[in-house]
Write a protein that holds these residues in place. Structure first.
Motif, mmCIF file in Angstrom:
data_model
loop_
_atom_site.group_PDB
_atom_site.id
_atom_site.type_symbol
_atom_site.label_atom_id
_atom_site.label_comp_id
_atom_site.label_asym_id
_atom_site.label_seq_id
_atom_site.Cartn_x
_atom_site.Cartn_y
_atom_site.Cartn_z
ATOM 1 N N MET A 34 0.811 -1.218 0.000
ATOM 2 C CA MET A 34 0.000 0.000 0.000
ATOM 3 C C MET A 34 0.845 1.269 0.000
ATOM 4 N N ASP A 35 0.185 2.377 -0.318
ATOM 5 C CA ASP A 35 0.782 3.691 -0.129
ATOM 6 C C ASP A 35 0.522 4.144 1.308
ATOM 7 N N ILE A 36 0.903 5.363 1.618
ATOM 8 C CA ILE A 36 0.882 5.838 3.003
ATOM 9 C C ILE A 36 -0.532 5.983 3.569
ATOM 10 N N PHE A 37 -1.534 6.038 2.717
ATOM 11 C CA PHE A 37 -2.899 6.275 3.195
ATOM 12 C C PHE A 37 -3.628 5.003 3.616
ATOM 13 N N GLY A 38 -2.987 3.858 3.440
ATOM 14 C CA GLY A 38 -3.543 2.626 3.967
ATOM 15 C C GLY A 38 -4.576 1.957 3.078
ATOM 16 N N PRO A 39 -5.008 0.745 3.464
ATOM 17 C CA PRO A 39 -6.046 0.035 2.707
ATOM 18 C C PRO A 39 -7.340 0.842 2.667
ATOM 19 N N ARG A 40 -7.989 0.853 1.512
ATOM 20 C CA ARG A 40 -9.208 1.641 1.323
ATOM 21 C C ARG A 40 -9.818 1.253 -0.019
ATOM 22 N N PRO A 41 -11.013 1.773 -0.343
ATOM 23 C CA PRO A 41 -11.672 1.369 -1.583
ATOM 24 C C PRO A 41 -10.835 1.537 -2.844
ATOM 25 N N ALA A 42 -10.032 2.595 -2.930
ATOM 26 C CA ALA A 42 -9.230 2.802 -4.142
ATOM 27 C C ALA A 42 -8.240 1.661 -4.359
ATOM 28 N N LEU A 43 -7.643 1.183 -3.282
ATOM 29 C CA LEU A 43 -6.713 0.056 -3.413
ATOM 30 C C LEU A 43 -7.459 -1.245 -3.666
ATOM 31 N N ASP A 44 -8.645 -1.389 -3.084
ATOM 32 C CA ASP A 44 -9.476 -2.563 -3.376
ATOM 33 C C ASP A 44 -9.771 -2.650 -4.872
ATOM 34 N N GLN A 45 -10.104 -1.512 -5.471
ATOM 35 C CA GLN A 45 -10.420 -1.483 -6.904
ATOM 36 C C GLN A 45 -9.203 -1.888 -7.736
ATOM 37 N N MET A 46 -8.034 -1.432 -7.311
ATOM 38 C CA MET A 46 -6.815 -1.803 -8.036
ATOM 39 C C MET A 46 -6.537 -3.293 -7.896
ATOM 40 N N ALA A 47 -6.723 -3.828 -6.708
ATOM 41 C CA ALA A 47 -6.502 -5.253 -6.489
ATOM 42 C C ALA A 47 -7.496 -6.089 -7.296
ATOM 43 N N GLU A 48 -8.738 -5.642 -7.346
ATOM 44 C CA GLU A 48 -9.748 -6.351 -8.137
ATOM 45 C C GLU A 48 -9.366 -6.362 -9.621
ATOM 46 N N ARG A 49 -8.901 -5.240 -10.097
ATOM 47 C CA ARG A 49 -8.507 -5.161 -11.510
ATOM 48 C C ARG A 49 -7.343 -6.103 -11.793
ATOM 49 N N LEU A 50 -6.382 -6.153 -10.887
ATOM 50 C CA LEU A 50 -5.234 -7.033 -11.058
ATOM 51 C C LEU A 50 -5.657 -8.499 -10.973
ATOM 52 N N ALA A 51 -6.565 -8.796 -10.053
ATOM 53 C CA ALA A 51 -7.064 -10.169 -9.941
ATOM 54 C C ALA A 51 -7.786 -10.598 -11.209
ATOM 55 N N GLY A 52 -8.375 -9.638 -11.906
ATOM 56 C CA GLY A 52 -9.040 -9.938 -13.161
ATOM 57 C C GLY A 52 -8.116 -10.489 -14.228
ATOM 58 N N HIS A 53 -6.818 -10.339 -14.017
ATOM 59 C CA HIS A 53 -5.830 -10.893 -14.950
ATOM 60 C C HIS A 53 -5.368 -12.293 -14.536
ATOM 61 N N GLY A 54 -6.019 -12.856 -13.512
ATOM 62 C CA GLY A 54 -5.764 -14.249 -13.171
ATOM 63 C C GLY A 54 -4.902 -14.489 -11.950
ATOM 64 N N TYR A 55 -4.621 -13.436 -11.172
ATOM 65 C CA TYR A 55 -3.782 -13.580 -9.986
ATOM 66 C C TYR A 55 -4.606 -13.457 -8.711
ATOM 67 N N ALA A 56 -4.179 -14.165 -7.684
ATOM 68 C CA ALA A 56 -4.716 -13.922 -6.344
ATOM 69 C C ALA A 56 -3.931 -12.755 -5.759
ATOM 70 N N VAL A 57 -4.613 -11.723 -5.308
ATOM 71 C CA VAL A 57 -3.956 -10.482 -4.895
ATOM 72 C C VAL A 57 -4.203 -10.236 -3.411
ATOM 73 N N LEU A 58 -3.113 -10.124 -2.669
ATOM 74 C CA LEU A 58 -3.167 -9.875 -1.232
ATOM 75 C C LEU A 58 -2.822 -8.418 -0.962
ATOM 76 N N VAL A 59 -3.691 -7.739 -0.202
ATOM 77 C CA VAL A 59 -3.438 -6.349 0.186
ATOM 78 C C VAL A 59 -3.365 -6.289 1.713
ATOM 79 N N PRO A 60 -2.159 -6.387 2.274
ATOM 80 C CA PRO A 60 -2.032 -6.355 3.732
ATOM 81 C C PRO A 60 -1.989 -4.931 4.278
ATOM 82 N N ASP A 61 -2.425 -4.778 5.506
ATOM 83 C CA ASP A 61 -2.323 -3.492 6.199
ATOM 84 C C ASP A 61 -0.943 -3.417 6.844
ATOM 85 N N LEU A 62 -0.070 -2.624 6.276
ATOM 86 C CA LEU A 62 1.293 -2.513 6.808
ATOM 87 C C LEU A 62 1.340 -1.775 8.134
#
Length: 243
Positions: A34-62
């Protein structure tokens, strides 16, 4: 597409993460730092888009060691004294070494969910350096590492990722903002030299005319055309390395 909230046990406690899975079963995974602002809907949308290419995407809270915190509005957070101070405390209190330790737990969490194939990492802002450090630390598992508008990738700090270039076996892609005080031209040159000397397969690309944070839709400097260029580069990069 499915998403699930999971808890990850680390050496320092328990952190929350969100796992996004494509429709078809995936053996390859991506960790999104993540960037400095933490997990949030904008990052969820990015992870969903990346998962759409066939990957399992993990977004941890650092920042799990400091919960609760936020939420922050990326458009105004640095303009307000209270939120600016909170962000500084969060980022300063979560060291590179902490996130490096967490990396093993992130990889174990993917394996526990059946994602046992090669892994790619991508980081934004403060996550860029953490993605490269993860690749240096877990070279047997991480085969691709990308950073977009990552700061301090080749700084004078002892934990700067360029110092670990010799340990990186992954392919590396770095997308830099045209003007970025956290990653000036001298750092770009230093990183390029370190990666070249270490014989790391790498690309460093300058996105002229965009600011730090241009990839993420809720940032004030978001640039749609450059963000789409980032998506094209990232998905091609992962397709070539992860399959």
């Amino acid at each position: 597409m499915t998403k699930q909230d999971i808890e990850i046990k680390t050496q320092d406690g328990t952190g929350k993460a969100r796992l996004f899975r494509p429709a078809a079963p995936a053996k390859t995974g991506v960790i999104l730092y993540m960037d400095i602002f933490g997990p949030r809907p904008a990052l969820d949308q990015m992870a969903e888009r990346l998962a759409g290419h066939g990957y399992a995407v993990l977004v941890p809270d650092l920042f799990y060691r400091s919960v609760p915190y936020g939420p922050f509005d990326p458009k105004t957070a640095f303009a307000e004294e209270k939120s600016r101070a909170a962000l500084s405390a969060l980022s300063g209190g979560t060291t590179q070494d902490m996130t490096i330790r967490d990396g093993a737990a992130f990889l174990d969490a993917l394996a526990a969910e059946g994602i046992t194939g090669p892994v790619g990492v991508v980081g934004y802002c403060m996550g860029g350096a953490r993605a490269l450090n993860a690749a240096a630390t877990h070279s047997a598992r991480i085969v691709a590492a990308a950073s977009f508008h990552g700061g301090n990738l080749a700084s004078d700090a002892p934990d700067s990722p360029h110092r670990k270039a010799a340990s990186i076996k992954a392919r590396v892609y770095v997308g830099t903002a045209g003007v970025d005080r956290s990653f000036p031209p001298e750092q770009s040159a230093r990183l390029a030299e370190a990666l070249r000397v270490a014989e790391v397969d790498h690309t460093i690309e300058n996105y002229v005319g965009v600011g730090h944070g241009w990839c993420i839709e809720d940032h004030s400097v978001y640039n749609e055309a450059a963000a789409e260029r980032h998506w094209k580069r990232l998905t091609t990069f992962f397709n070539e390395t992860l399959g």
